[in-house]
Design a protein around this motif. Structure first.
Motif, PDB file in Angstrom:
ATOM      1  N   ALA A   1      -5.670   6.032   3.789  1.00 28.41           N
ATOM      2  CA  ALA A   1      -5.816   5.924   2.334  1.00 28.41           C
ATOM      3  C   ALA A   1      -5.140   7.122   1.680  1.00 28.41           C
ATOM      4  O   ALA A   1      -5.137   8.224   2.214  1.00 28.41           O
ATOM      5  N   SER A   2      -4.523   6.850   0.519  1.00 26.10           N
ATOM      6  CA  SER A   2      -3.866   7.961  -0.182  1.00 26.10           C
ATOM      7  C   SER A   2      -3.843   7.703  -1.682  1.00 26.10           C
ATOM      8  O   SER A   2      -4.157   6.599  -2.148  1.00 26.10           O
ATOM      9  N   LYS A   3      -3.400   8.728  -2.406  1.00 27.13           N
ATOM     10  CA  LYS A   3      -3.310   8.614  -3.862  1.00 27.13           C
ATOM     11  C   LYS A   3      -1.949   8.098  -4.294  1.00 27.13           C
ATOM     12  O   LYS A   3      -1.664   8.007  -5.486  1.00 27.13           O
ATOM     13  N   GLY A   4      -1.095   7.781  -3.306  1.00 26.99           N
ATOM     14  CA  GLY A   4       0.217   7.241  -3.660  1.00 26.99           C
ATOM     15  C   GLY A   4       1.167   7.138  -2.490  1.00 26.99           C
ATOM     16  O   GLY A   4       1.964   6.209  -2.388  1.00 26.99           O
ATOM     17  N   LEU A   5       1.092   8.065  -1.564  1.00 30.42           N
ATOM     18  CA  LEU A   5       2.018   8.074  -0.418  1.00 30.42           C
ATOM     19  C   LEU A   5       1.772   6.855   0.473  1.00 30.42           C
ATOM     20  O   LEU A   5       0.652   6.633   0.941  1.00 30.42           O
ATOM     21  N   LEU A   6       2.814   6.072   0.699  1.00 30.67           N
ATOM     22  CA  LEU A   6       2.686   4.895   1.575  1.00 30.67           C
ATOM     23  C   LEU A   6       2.801   5.338   3.029  1.00 30.67           C
ATOM     24  O   LEU A   6       3.597   6.219   3.349  1.00 30.67           O
ATOM     25  N   PRO A   7       2.048   4.715   3.938  1.00 29.60           N
ATOM     26  CA  PRO A   7       1.995   5.189   5.331  1.00 29.60           C
ATOM     27  C   PRO A   7       3.293   4.995   6.102  1.00 29.60           C
ATOM     28  O   PRO A   7       3.519   5.653   7.110  1.00 29.60           O
ATOM     29  N   THR A   8       4.171   4.113   5.603  1.00 27.98           N
ATOM     30  CA  THR A   8       5.420   3.876   6.357  1.00 27.98           C
ATOM     31  C   THR A   8       6.599   4.628   5.744  1.00 27.98           C
ATOM     32  O   THR A   8       7.733   4.460   6.166  1.00 27.98           O
ATOM     33  N   GLN A   9       6.313   5.465   4.743  1.00 25.63           N
ATOM     34  CA  GLN A   9       7.379   6.293   4.120  1.00 25.63           C
ATOM     35  C   GLN A   9       7.469   7.595   4.899  1.00 25.63           C
ATOM     36  O   GLN A   9       6.903   8.609   4.500  1.00 25.63           O
ATOM     37  N   LEU A  10       8.144   7.577   6.039  1.00 18.60           N
ATOM     38  CA  LEU A  10       8.249   8.802   6.827  1.00 18.60           C
ATOM     39  C   LEU A  10       9.112   9.818   6.077  1.00 18.60           C
ATOM     40  O   LEU A  10      10.129   9.463   5.477  1.00 18.60           O
ATOM     41  N   ASN A  11       8.682  11.072   6.113  1.00 20.43           N
ATOM     42  CA  ASN A  11       9.395  12.129   5.399  1.00 20.43           C
ATOM     43  C   ASN A  11      10.688  12.470   6.150  1.00 20.43           C
ATOM     44  O   ASN A  11      10.641  12.971   7.279  1.00 20.43           O
ATOM     45  N   GLU A  12      11.827  12.171   5.520  1.00 17.58           N
ATOM     46  CA  GLU A  12      13.146  12.334   6.162  1.00 17.58           C
ATOM     47  C   GLU A  12      13.335  13.733   6.741  1.00 17.58           C
ATOM     48  O   GLU A  12      13.873  13.910   7.827  1.00 17.58           O
ATOM     49  N   SER A  13      12.823  14.736   5.999  1.00 14.59           N
ATOM     50  CA  SER A  13      13.078  16.131   6.431  1.00 14.59           C
ATOM     51  C   SER A  13      12.376  16.454   7.750  1.00 14.59           C
ATOM     52  O   SER A  13      12.722  17.420   8.425  1.00 14.59           O
ATOM     53  N   LYS A  14      11.393  15.622   8.132  1.00 14.69           N
ATOM     54  CA  LYS A  14      10.621  15.931   9.354  1.00 14.69           C
ATOM     55  C   LYS A  14      11.128  15.155  10.561  1.00 14.69           C
ATOM     56  O   LYS A  14      10.656  15.354  11.684  1.00 14.69           O
ATOM     57  N   ILE A  15      12.063  14.246  10.340  1.00 19.82           N
ATOM     58  CA  ILE A  15      12.500  13.381  11.448  1.00 19.82           C
ATOM     59  C   ILE A  15      13.135  14.162  12.599  1.00 19.82           C
ATOM     60  O   ILE A  15      12.795  13.929  13.763  1.00 19.82           O
ATOM     61  N   PRO A  16      13.962  15.152  12.323  1.00 20.24           N
ATOM     62  CA  PRO A  16      14.516  15.936  13.452  1.00 20.24           C
ATOM     63  C   PRO A  16      13.427  16.590  14.289  1.00 20.24           C
ATOM     64  O   PRO A  16      13.452  16.543  15.523  1.00 20.24           O
ATOM     65  N   PHE A  17      12.422  17.160  13.622  1.00 24.14           N
ATOM     66  CA  PHE A  17      11.331  17.817  14.349  1.00 24.14           C
ATOM     67  C   PHE A  17      10.571  16.797  15.196  1.00 24.14           C
ATOM     68  O   PHE A  17      10.345  17.002  16.399  1.00 24.14           O
ATOM     69  N   MET A  18      10.261  15.638  14.598  1.00 27.11           N
ATOM     70  CA  MET A  18       9.462  14.647  15.329  1.00 27.11           C
ATOM     71  C   MET A  18      10.288  13.975  16.439  1.00 27.11           C
ATOM     72  O   MET A  18       9.747  13.575  17.468  1.00 27.11           O
ATOM     73  N   SER A  19      11.583  13.922  16.236  1.00 26.96           N
ATOM     74  CA  SER A  19      12.432  13.331  17.295  1.00 26.96           C
ATOM     75  C   SER A  19      12.262  14.095  18.609  1.00 26.96           C
ATOM     76  O   SER A  19      12.306  13.516  19.692  1.00 26.96           O
ATOM     77  N   GLU A  20      12.038  15.396  18.486  1.00 27.55           N
ATOM     78  CA  GLU A  20      11.793  16.210  19.693  1.00 27.55           C
ATOM     79  C   GLU A  20      10.327  16.124  20.110  1.00 27.55           C
ATOM     80  O   GLU A  20      10.014  15.888  21.279  1.00 27.55           O
ATOM     81  N   LEU A  21       9.409  16.283  19.126  1.00 30.81           N
ATOM     82  CA  LEU A  21       7.981  16.307  19.474  1.00 30.81           C
ATOM     83  C   LEU A  21       7.564  15.011  20.148  1.00 30.81           C
ATOM     84  O   LEU A  21       6.823  15.021  21.139  1.00 30.81           O
ATOM     85  N   GLN A  22       8.095  13.866  19.671  1.00 31.71           N
ATOM     86  CA  GLN A  22       7.592  12.596  20.197  1.00 31.71           C
ATOM     87  C   GLN A  22       7.947  12.376  21.658  1.00 31.71           C
ATOM     88  O   GLN A  22       7.321  11.604  22.365  1.00 31.71           O
TER      89      GLN A  22
END
Ligand code: SAM
Length: 288
Positions: free
Chosen positions: A240-261
């Protein structure tokens, strides 16, 4: 309610009006105590490794804990633009804290667990789960989350409700009043998540949880992840959120998560993007 039987060789958790049971073959009983709040048992089992029970209900096992903890920690971490302050209510096994401390942007993590004996027992028998508790950003608070939340306004970026079933001292964590306090404690970009039981064995009226959430939050979604040790395995979670949709991944974090995942056992961004496309029964039972 469930009735739980500790036989000589098998532990059986009965649920769904005692009409269904899940059994685990026991190697040994590693720990058993009655805390101020609940019975705490740790079994060593042949099928799922070490297994934490609270009042006879399965909570954490070595074989599947990563599913629950990785989704609860990494979904909000990938959606929120910049998380500073996190609150986890319940979660005394430490598994969700372990996931959040992997994100360097986070400055503070409050773990509000009513029963500090759960934390202490988990440190002994589930060190993989509690490994994040020593992080300097983590503040462990042995308090009631229903009360703790009332002291905060517009402060936390993410609030996770990682509680036991909606009974006794956990019942207050599923009410509309509580969800309003959570919303008040969240910032404008705030995200809250909670475990919301199994739609097939709906003993607690899951739709009422989601109706309570929809009365407070503009965005309310649900997804599922398999929990082998939980009643019926098919486990649901609310976002649940005040506006952020759960499938709107933050583009700036994708490089970091590409490694973490690459180091994670369940979560990856492809799974995340598809996780909120839910089945008919899931939609019907949650109203999402
Ligand atoms: N994280 C595990 C999992 O994978 O599902 C299990 C959940 S965790 C062990 C549930 C915790 O919620 C318990 O330790 C219980 O003491 C805690 N809890 C229940 N009601 C609470 C409340 N009102 N405030 C704080 N903690 C609460």
């Amino acid at each position: 309610m469930t009735e739980n039987l500790l036989g000589n060789e098998w532990y059986s958790e009965r649920y769904f009006h005692k009409n269904v049971a899940t059994s685990f073959k026991i190697k040994s009983v590693l720990h058993s105590e009655q805390s101020k709040y609940q019975k705490i048992d740790v079994l060593d089992t042949l099928g799922v490794g070490k297994l934490l029970l609270l009042d006879g209900k399965t909570m954490v096992s070595e074989i599947d804990e990563f599913v629950y903890h990785e989704v609860m920690g990494n979904i909000p971490a990938m959606v929120h633009p910049k998380i500073r302050n996190v609150l986890i209510i319940g979660g005394g096994d430490g598994g969700i804290v372990r996931e959040f401390v992997k994100h360097p942007e986070i400055e503070r993590i409050d773990l509000v667990e009513i029963d500090e004996r759960v934390i202490e027992v988990s440190k002994i028998y589930f060190p993989n789960c509690t490994s994040g508790l020593s992080d300097p950003r983590v503040n462990v608070k042995p308090q009631d989350g229903v009360e703790y939340i009332k002291s905060f306004k517009n402060f936390f970026d993410v609030i996770i409700i990682d509680s036991t079933d909606p009974e006794d001292f956990a019942a207050g964590l599923f009410t509309q009043e509580f969800y309003k306090h959570v919303s008040d404690a969240l910032t404008d970009n705030g995200i809250m998540m909670a475990q919301t039981e199994n739609p097939f064995y709906d003993e607690y009226g899951i739709k009422s949880f989601y109706d309570n959430l929809r009365a407070v939050y503009p965005v309310v979604k649900s997804f599922t992840g398999p929990m082998l040790i939980y009643p019926g395995v098919f486990w649901t979670f609310a976002y649940a959120s005040k506006g952020l949709l759960p499938t709107q991944l933050n583009e700036s974090k994708i490089p970091f998560m590409s490694e973490l995942q690459k180091t994670l056992k369940w979560y990856n961004m492809d799974w995340h993007r598809g996780a909120f496309n839910i089945s008919n029964i899931h939609k019907k039972v949650t109203g999402c």
